[in-house]
Design a protein around this motif. Structure first.
Motif, short mmCIF file in Angstrom:
data_model
loop_
_atom_site.label_atom_id
_atom_site.label_comp_id
_atom_site.label_asym_id
_atom_site.label_seq_id
_atom_site.Cartn_x
_atom_site.Cartn_y
_atom_site.Cartn_z
N ILE A 1 0.84 -1.19 0.00
CA ILE A 1 0.00 0.00 0.00
C ILE A 1 0.88 1.25 0.00
N VAL A 2 1.97 1.20 0.75
CA VAL A 2 2.83 2.37 0.92
C VAL A 2 3.69 2.64 -0.32
N VAL A 3 4.32 1.59 -0.87
CA VAL A 3 5.24 1.79 -1.99
C VAL A 3 4.58 2.45 -3.20
N PRO A 4 3.38 2.00 -3.63
CA PRO A 4 2.77 2.70 -4.77
C PRO A 4 2.45 4.16 -4.48
N GLN A 5 2.12 4.48 -3.22
CA GLN A 5 1.87 5.88 -2.88
C GLN A 5 3.14 6.71 -3.04
N LEU A 6 4.27 6.16 -2.60
CA LEU A 6 5.53 6.88 -2.75
C LEU A 6 5.89 7.06 -4.22
N LEU A 7 5.64 6.02 -5.02
CA LEU A 7 5.96 6.12 -6.44
C LEU A 7 5.08 7.15 -7.14
N VAL A 8 3.78 7.12 -6.85
CA VAL A 8 2.86 8.08 -7.48
C VAL A 8 3.22 9.50 -7.07
N ALA A 9 3.54 9.68 -5.80
CA ALA A 9 3.83 11.03 -5.30
C ALA A 9 5.07 11.63 -5.97
N THR A 10 5.92 10.79 -6.51
CA THR A 10 7.15 11.29 -7.13
C THR A 10 7.13 11.18 -8.64
N ILE A 11 6.88 9.99 -9.15
CA ILE A 11 6.99 9.74 -10.59
C ILE A 11 5.84 10.37 -11.37
N MET A 12 4.61 10.32 -10.84
CA MET A 12 3.47 10.84 -11.58
C MET A 12 3.63 12.32 -11.90
N GLY A 13 4.15 13.09 -10.96
CA GLY A 13 4.36 14.51 -11.22
C GLY A 13 5.31 14.74 -12.38
N SER A 14 6.39 13.95 -12.44
CA SER A 14 7.35 14.09 -13.53
C SER A 14 6.73 13.69 -14.87
N ILE A 15 5.92 12.64 -14.88
CA ILE A 15 5.25 12.21 -16.11
C ILE A 15 4.31 13.28 -16.62
N MET A 16 3.54 13.88 -15.70
CA MET A 16 2.59 14.90 -16.11
C MET A 16 3.30 16.14 -16.66
N LYS A 17 4.39 16.53 -16.03
CA LYS A 17 5.14 17.70 -16.50
C LYS A 17 5.72 17.45 -17.89
N ALA A 18 6.17 16.22 -18.13
CA ALA A 18 6.84 15.91 -19.39
C ALA A 18 5.86 15.72 -20.54
N PHE A 19 4.73 15.08 -20.29
CA PHE A 19 3.84 14.69 -21.39
C PHE A 19 2.50 15.41 -21.41
N PHE A 20 1.98 15.81 -20.24
CA PHE A 20 0.66 16.42 -20.19
C PHE A 20 0.66 17.67 -19.31
N PRO A 21 1.53 18.64 -19.60
CA PRO A 21 1.59 19.84 -18.74
C PRO A 21 0.27 20.60 -18.71
N GLY A 22 -0.19 20.87 -17.51
CA GLY A 22 -1.43 21.62 -17.35
C GLY A 22 -2.69 20.85 -17.69
N GLU A 23 -2.58 19.52 -17.89
CA GLU A 23 -3.74 18.69 -18.26
C GLU A 23 -3.88 17.51 -17.29
N PRO A 24 -4.26 17.75 -16.05
CA PRO A 24 -4.33 16.67 -15.05
C PRO A 24 -5.40 15.62 -15.35
N ILE A 25 -6.30 15.89 -16.27
CA ILE A 25 -7.37 14.94 -16.57
C ILE A 25 -6.81 13.58 -17.01
N TRP A 26 -5.60 13.59 -17.59
CA TRP A 26 -5.01 12.33 -18.04
C TRP A 26 -4.69 11.39 -16.88
N THR A 27 -4.55 11.92 -15.69
CA THR A 27 -4.30 11.04 -14.55
C THR A 27 -5.47 10.11 -14.30
#
Length: 509
Positions: free
Chosen positions: A450-476
């Motif tokens: 339960i904890v590890v995916p939360q840590l991954l999302v909290a870090t990696i998801m932000g980088s993915i969104m900045k790189a591929f979908f800036p300003g478009e959080p709907i893709w999450t």
């Protein structure tokens, strides 16, 4: 020898404490950022302050699971931990509103968050094993469903209580540096509710003695030294792999411009490698009666069904963390037309999200009592969980394709059904298919996924969104829908290793 079947009153008493625990968790999750900012934290400080929550659970739950498996005193096996956690959690909830009065209010509030989260985990972890202890396999799905109903009910009560107090005339604003009265009174009332609810379970239940448990599990006894021998048989290359992986992650943060929270992930990987090396050394020397060797050995030698469920948990909780981070801004931006936090439309969207999220928790409470047990008896626990996860995936997909905010209520209903199943079915499956003597430690180790995916999302998801979908959080939301769909598919692997007699409930409570 089978355990006696529990009546509905017995099921209520066994799980009622979780109503109070969830009130504590929701008060913490809903208000701590507000409290931190009130006492001087900046927005950029919040992730570092909040790391206490997943990190505390990661550390505390396996330790408490190990200890509660080996405890027996006047209160029993699990109940001493219920009571200890309740005392410290209630104490933390009572003191938190006084944080601004202390000389270093931010440090005081951060310290209390660690104490509060640790205390809630001390109570919560044994509750998961407690259902397995007290119920026969034929009632596991119903027992965890009742527990889930109390989780949903506690979440609803804690979420609406500040709103309720405001409508009674209690002040929802305060001078700079002070905590509003609605939050203060919610914490104090929550502390009382938590202590009373857990106290009810402590006073109204009688745990089976070690001799009774041994009789119930006579045909399922395991050799306690098995995992220690398996750990001793491992070579140090096993530990080295984790150390190298952790070091690689740590060294990659700066060159790749990754979020600073990735340092924590790398540190955890390296720490596990170091602890594995120590555990292997101790096991080879025959030092089996120690916590470290037992925890490391049990983690590395998890039963097959637990390994397969771990993948399901990973995808399930990845989607949930995406939901908690991004849903509010998405509702405001795409359903109310504003991404400006200072605008009226943005805050209208935020209020609507808070309301429909309460719907999700309410649906989870109802579904846990009236839907999950029926489905589990008819289709089995594995296929029930699979169907519920697919329903939840459709709920996330609705956020991606719909634009009428009223239609989001239907999405939350679907997600509420999935949330109920996530809180019930994996634990019912584990309780029915793990050795009872190690149920506490295995439930604690299960929390890692339960904890590890939360840590991954909290870090990696932000980088993915900045790189591929800036300003478009709907893709999450599409990522979340895909994660729950993958979790549902992973349940096919779980169902394939479950004995037919263990995968269904044979009768109602």
């Amino acid at each position: 020898m089978e355990k006696p079947r529990q009546s509905w009153a017995g099921l209520w008493n066994i799980s009622f404490g979780f109503f109070g625990i969830q009130i504590g968790f929701v008060l913490q999750n809903s208000n701590m950022s507000r409290i931190f900012q009130t006492v001087g934290a900046s927005l950029d400080d919040l992730p570092a302050l909040w790391v206490a929550a997943p990190l505390t659970g990661l550390i505390v739950q396996p330790i408490i699971g190990y200890l509660s498996d080996r405890t027996w005193n006047r209160l029993g096996r699990r109940r001493p931990y219920f009571l200890t956690g309740a005392i410290f959690a209630a104490f933390s909830l009572f003191l938190m509103p006084f944080a601004p009065a202390f000389a270093a209010p931010l440090v005081f509030a951060a310290g209390l968050l660690w104490l509060l989260d640790a205390s809630l985990n001390i109570s919560m972890e044994p509750f998961r094993a407690f259902v397995g202890d007290m119920l026969d396999k034929s009632q596991h799905a119903t027992g965890y469903a009742v527990q889930t109903a109390f989780i949903g009910s506690g979440a609803v009560v804690a979420a609406i209580f500040p709103w309720f107090l405001e409508h009674l005339g209690v002040a929802n604003v305060a001078p700079p540096g002070q905590i509003p009265d609605t939050v203060r009174w919610s914490f104090w009332a929550g502390g009382v509710a938590l202590f009373v609810a857990i106290g009810w379970t402590v006073l109204t239940t009688r745990e089976y003695s070690p001799e009774e448990m041994a009789a119930f599990e006579a045909e399922n006894q395991i050799e306690q030294s098995h995992t220690i021998r398996a750990l001793a048989a491992k070579n140090y290359g096993f530990a080295l792999v984790w150390l190298v992986a952790g070091a690689a992650v740590l060294l990659a943060v700066a060159p790749l411009g990754l979020e600073k929270e990735i340092y924590l992930l790398g540190g955890l990987l390296a720490t596990y490698g170091l602890l594995s090396a120590i555990g292997i050394s101790m096991a080879r020397k025959g030092q089996s009666a120690n916590m470290l060797s037992s925890i490391v050995g049990d983690f590395s030698g998890m039963p097959d069904v637990m390994k397969r469920l771990a993948l399901v948990q990973f995808f399930s909780w990845s989607a949930l963390f995406i939901m908690w981070i991004y849903s509010g801004p998405i509702v405001s931006q795409y359903f109310y037309g504003s991404a400006d936090p200072a605008s009226a439309a943005y805050n209208d969207g935020a209020n609507w999200w808070n309301l429909i999220y309460t719907v999700q928790n309410g649906v989870a409470a109802i579904a846990a009592l009236f839907v999950l047990p029926v489905m589990a008896r008819k289709f089995g626990q594995a296929y029930t969980h699979m169907a519920c996860l697919l329903a939840g995936a459709l709920g996330f997909l609705g956020f991606f394709v719909l634009r009428d905010p009223m239609l989001l209520i239907g999405c939350e209903v679907l997600k509420g059904i999935a949330w109920a199943s996530i809180l019930a079915m994996p634990y019912a499956i584990l309780a029915s298919n793990l050795p009872q003597a190690k149920l506490g430690i295995y439930m604690g180790l299960f929390n890692i996924f339960i904890v590890v995916p939360q840590l991954l999302v909290a870090t990696i998801m932000g980088s993915i969104m900045k790189a591929f979908f800036p300003g478009e959080p709907i893709w999450t939301m599409l990522f979340a829908a895909a994660a729950w769909a993958l979790a549902a598919l992973a349940m096919l692997r779980v169902g394939s290793v479950l004995p037919a007699q263990s995968s269904t409930e044979t009768a109602d409570a």
